[in-house]
Design a protein around this motif. Structure first.
Motif, PDB file in Angstrom:
ATOM      1  N   ALA A   1      91.057  89.499  43.945  1.00  0.00           N
ATOM      2  CA  ALA A   1      90.849  90.773  43.253  1.00  0.00           C
ATOM      3  C   ALA A   1      90.394  90.549  41.815  1.00  0.00           C
ATOM      4  O   ALA A   1      89.506  91.254  41.313  1.00  0.00           O
ATOM      5  CB  ALA A   1      92.133  91.597  43.281  1.00  0.00           C
ATOM      6  N   LEU A   2      90.990  89.568  41.145  1.00  0.00           N
ATOM      7  CA  LEU A   2      90.592  89.279  39.770  1.00  0.00           C
ATOM      8  C   LEU A   2      89.166  88.741  39.709  1.00  0.00           C
ATOM      9  O   LEU A   2      88.400  89.085  38.791  1.00  0.00           O
ATOM     10  CB  LEU A   2      91.567  88.268  39.152  1.00  0.00           C
ATOM     11  N   ILE A   3      88.794  87.903  40.673  1.00  0.00           N
ATOM     12  CA  ILE A   3      87.416  87.403  40.732  1.00  0.00           C
ATOM     13  C   ILE A   3      86.449  88.566  40.944  1.00  0.00           C
ATOM     14  O   ILE A   3      85.405  88.667  40.283  1.00  0.00           O
ATOM     15  CB  ILE A   3      87.263  86.355  41.848  1.00  0.00           C
TER      16      ILE A   3
ATOM     17  N   LEU B   1      89.227  96.450  45.868  1.00  0.00           N
ATOM     18  CA  LEU B   1      89.910  97.479  46.652  1.00  0.00           C
ATOM     19  C   LEU B   1      91.018  96.915  47.533  1.00  0.00           C
ATOM     20  O   LEU B   1      92.054  97.552  47.734  1.00  0.00           O
ATOM     21  CB  LEU B   1      88.894  98.232  47.517  1.00  0.00           C
ATOM     22  N   GLU B   2      90.795  95.717  48.069  1.00  0.00           N
ATOM     23  CA  GLU B   2      91.790  95.167  48.992  1.00  0.00           C
ATOM     24  C   GLU B   2      92.801  94.252  48.326  1.00  0.00           C
ATOM     25  O   GLU B   2      93.909  94.061  48.821  1.00  0.00           O
ATOM     26  CB  GLU B   2      91.090  94.377  50.099  1.00  0.00           C
ATOM     27  N   GLY B   3      92.418  93.672  47.170  1.00  0.00           N
ATOM     28  CA  GLY B   3      93.150  92.515  46.669  1.00  0.00           C
ATOM     29  C   GLY B   3      94.469  92.776  45.995  1.00  0.00           C
ATOM     30  O   GLY B   3      95.295  91.862  45.880  1.00  0.00           O
ATOM     31  N   PHE B   4      94.713  94.001  45.533  1.00  0.00           N
ATOM     32  CA  PHE B   4      95.936  94.250  44.771  1.00  0.00           C
ATOM     33  C   PHE B   4      97.105  94.707  45.634  1.00  0.00           C
ATOM     34  O   PHE B   4      98.235  94.802  45.144  1.00  0.00           O
ATOM     35  CB  PHE B   4      95.656  95.289  43.673  1.00  0.00           C
ATOM     36  N   ALA B   5      96.865  95.001  46.910  1.00  0.00           N
ATOM     37  CA  ALA B   5      97.937  95.530  47.755  1.00  0.00           C
ATOM     38  C   ALA B   5      99.073  94.520  47.923  1.00  0.00           C
ATOM     39  O   ALA B   5     100.253  94.864  47.740  1.00  0.00           O
ATOM     40  CB  ALA B   5      97.376  95.934  49.119  1.00  0.00           C
ATOM     41  N   VAL B   6      98.753  93.287  48.282  1.00  0.00           N
ATOM     42  CA  VAL B   6      99.798  92.279  48.494  1.00  0.00           C
ATOM     43  C   VAL B   6     100.530  91.950  47.192  1.00  0.00           C
ATOM     44  O   VAL B   6     101.773  91.905  47.171  1.00  0.00           O
ATOM     45  CB  VAL B   6      99.202  91.020  49.142  1.00  0.00           C
ATOM     46  N   PRO B   7      99.815  91.728  46.056  1.00  0.00           N
ATOM     47  CA  PRO B   7     100.544  91.484  44.801  1.00  0.00           C
ATOM     48  C   PRO B   7     101.459  92.638  44.389  1.00  0.00           C
ATOM     49  O   PRO B   7     102.564  92.404  43.884  1.00  0.00           O
ATOM     50  CB  PRO B   7      99.416  91.277  43.779  1.00  0.00           C
ATOM     51  N   LEU B   8     101.022  93.883  44.600  1.00  0.00           N
ATOM     52  CA  LEU B   8     101.870  95.022  44.250  1.00  0.00           C
ATOM     53  C   LEU B   8     103.134  95.053  45.114  1.00  0.00           C
ATOM     54  O   LEU B   8     104.236  95.349  44.625  1.00  0.00           O
ATOM     55  CB  LEU B   8     101.089  96.324  44.392  1.00  0.00           C
TER      56      LEU B   8
ATOM     57  N   LEU C   1      88.016  79.898  47.130  1.00  0.00           N
ATOM     58  CA  LEU C   1      87.413  79.497  48.400  1.00  0.00           C
ATOM     59  C   LEU C   1      87.247  80.701  49.329  1.00  0.00           C
ATOM     60  O   LEU C   1      86.228  80.825  50.029  1.00  0.00           O
ATOM     61  CB  LEU C   1      88.283  78.435  49.077  1.00  0.00           C
ATOM     62  N   SER C   2      88.234  81.590  49.337  1.00  0.00           N
ATOM     63  CA  SER C   2      88.174  82.778  50.186  1.00  0.00           C
ATOM     64  C   SER C   2      86.997  83.669  49.796  1.00  0.00           C
ATOM     65  O   SER C   2      86.234  84.134  50.657  1.00  0.00           O
ATOM     66  CB  SER C   2      89.492  83.559  50.068  1.00  0.00           C
ATOM     67  N   VAL C   3      86.835  83.925  48.503  1.00  0.00           N
ATOM     68  CA  VAL C   3      85.738  84.773  48.032  1.00  0.00           C
ATOM     69  C   VAL C   3      84.386  84.134  48.353  1.00  0.00           C
ATOM     70  O   VAL C   3      83.460  84.807  48.833  1.00  0.00           O
ATOM     71  CB  VAL C   3      85.875  85.033  46.515  1.00  0.00           C
ATOM     72  N   PHE C   4      84.267  82.843  48.107  1.00  0.00           N
ATOM     73  CA  PHE C   4      83.005  82.151  48.373  1.00  0.00           C
ATOM     74  C   PHE C   4      82.656  82.197  49.855  1.00  0.00           C
ATOM     75  O   PHE C   4      81.513  82.487  50.234  1.00  0.00           O
ATOM     76  CB  PHE C   4      83.109  80.699  47.898  1.00  0.00           C
ATOM     77  N   ALA C   5      83.642  81.934  50.710  1.00  0.00           N
ATOM     78  CA  ALA C   5      83.394  81.909  52.147  1.00  0.00           C
ATOM     79  C   ALA C   5      82.922  83.267  52.650  1.00  0.00           C
ATOM     80  O   ALA C   5      81.948  83.362  53.407  1.00  0.00           O
ATOM     81  CB  ALA C   5      84.665  81.485  52.888  1.00  0.00           C
TER      82      ALA C   5
END
Length: 279
Positions: A41-43, A182-189, A216-220
């Motif tokens: 999410a930060l990336i 949109l997807e990345g902050f759900a798990v950290p919250l 690696l996830s974002v790049f893939a």
């Protein structure tokens, strides 16, 4: 599918298996996925000022994809808790390509030609071989298997949605950046709520490894989204799941899980399937 697209998807497969191995290596799965998802999410947030805004028609796909990815993360965490990496990963990834083929025919009007159809079928046979090898000689762990199959269904669903969405967006990088946000902050919250003041202490020992997994996830997935704008969804999905062979090798090297002759045979079958898809 051109050789350049195939090479991009194969690179994505290697990168994808690597971040999944990182997620599996971190014992506390919520810690691992908090770092990987939050880091993604930060990336994405860092990229949004420098990428074009997706077209209006892409936003419904982005919203639906974000929900599907959150479900995918939850199911994948459960799969990794219940089963070995060398078993959960192949079942989750190997169950998706045929479902993507069916969904793409229904919703995207994409029908594989004879060579592509044969390649997808052969590749799925190889992937299924790896998954079945993980069950050989053991009593089936049905909760782990069901969780992995549900993960595969989520993968197929978001693969279709993102394939249609990135084509409507007009920008691969813009679509990827906003999807991560949109997807990345759900798990950290969720982690912040659950740990209540202990978050930093829990994350700190795994910070570097987790953020590497995020990159690696974002790049893939950026590579996969780009490929989906240049080739049919089903062959891209099948080729991407060659990550299973990489995952099996990682499981053998890092987690001391057996690789064995059946997996070598399955890898050979998968290579034949790839060759057919590129014919």
């Amino acid at each position: 599918m051109t050789p350049l697209v195939a090479a991009a998807v194969l690179l994505a497969a290697v990168t994808h298996a690597s971040w999944n191995a990182i997620a599996h290596r971190i014992t506390d799965k919520l810690v691992g996925f908090t770092l990987i998802s939050g880091g993604g999410a930060l990336i994405g947030l860092a990229f949004t000022p420098f990428t074009p805004l997706p077209a209006a028609g892409a936003w419904p796909y982005l919203a639906l994809s974000a929900a599907l990815h959150i479900a995918y993360y939850a199911l994948l965490m459960r799969s990794f808790r219940l089963g070995d990496f060398g078993q959960a990963y192949p079942i989750a990834r190997g169950s998706a390509p045929l479902l993507v083929t069916a969904l793409a025919a229904v919703f995207a009007d994409e029908y594989p030609d004879a060579w592509q159809g044969a390649g997808i079928a052969v590749a799925c046979a190889g992937l299924t071989g790896v998954a079945l090898w993980g069950l050989r000689g053991h009593r089936p762990d049905w909760p782990a298997i069901v969780a992995a199959l549900a993960t595969g269904a989520a993968i197929a669903a978001y693969t279709l949605v993102d394939g249609l969405g990135v084509r409507a967006a007009g920008t691969t990088l813009g679509y990827m950046a906003w999807l991560m946000v949109l997807e990345g902050f759900a798990v950290p919250l969720y982690a912040l709520w659950r740990w209540r003041g202990e978050t930093a202490a829990r994350l700190r020992p795994h910070l570097r490894l987790g953020l590497l997994g995020a990159a690696l996830s974002v790049f893939a997935y950026t590579l996969v989204l780009w490929a989906q704008t240049r080739a049919a969804l089903a062959p891209v999905a099948a080729l991407r799941e060659s990550s299973i062979i990489v995952g099996a090798a990682i499981g053998a090297l890092l987690f001391r899980e057996r690789f064995g002759t059946p997996r070598l045979v399955a890898a050979g079958v998968l290579v034949v399937g790839i060759g057919l898809m590129l014919t």
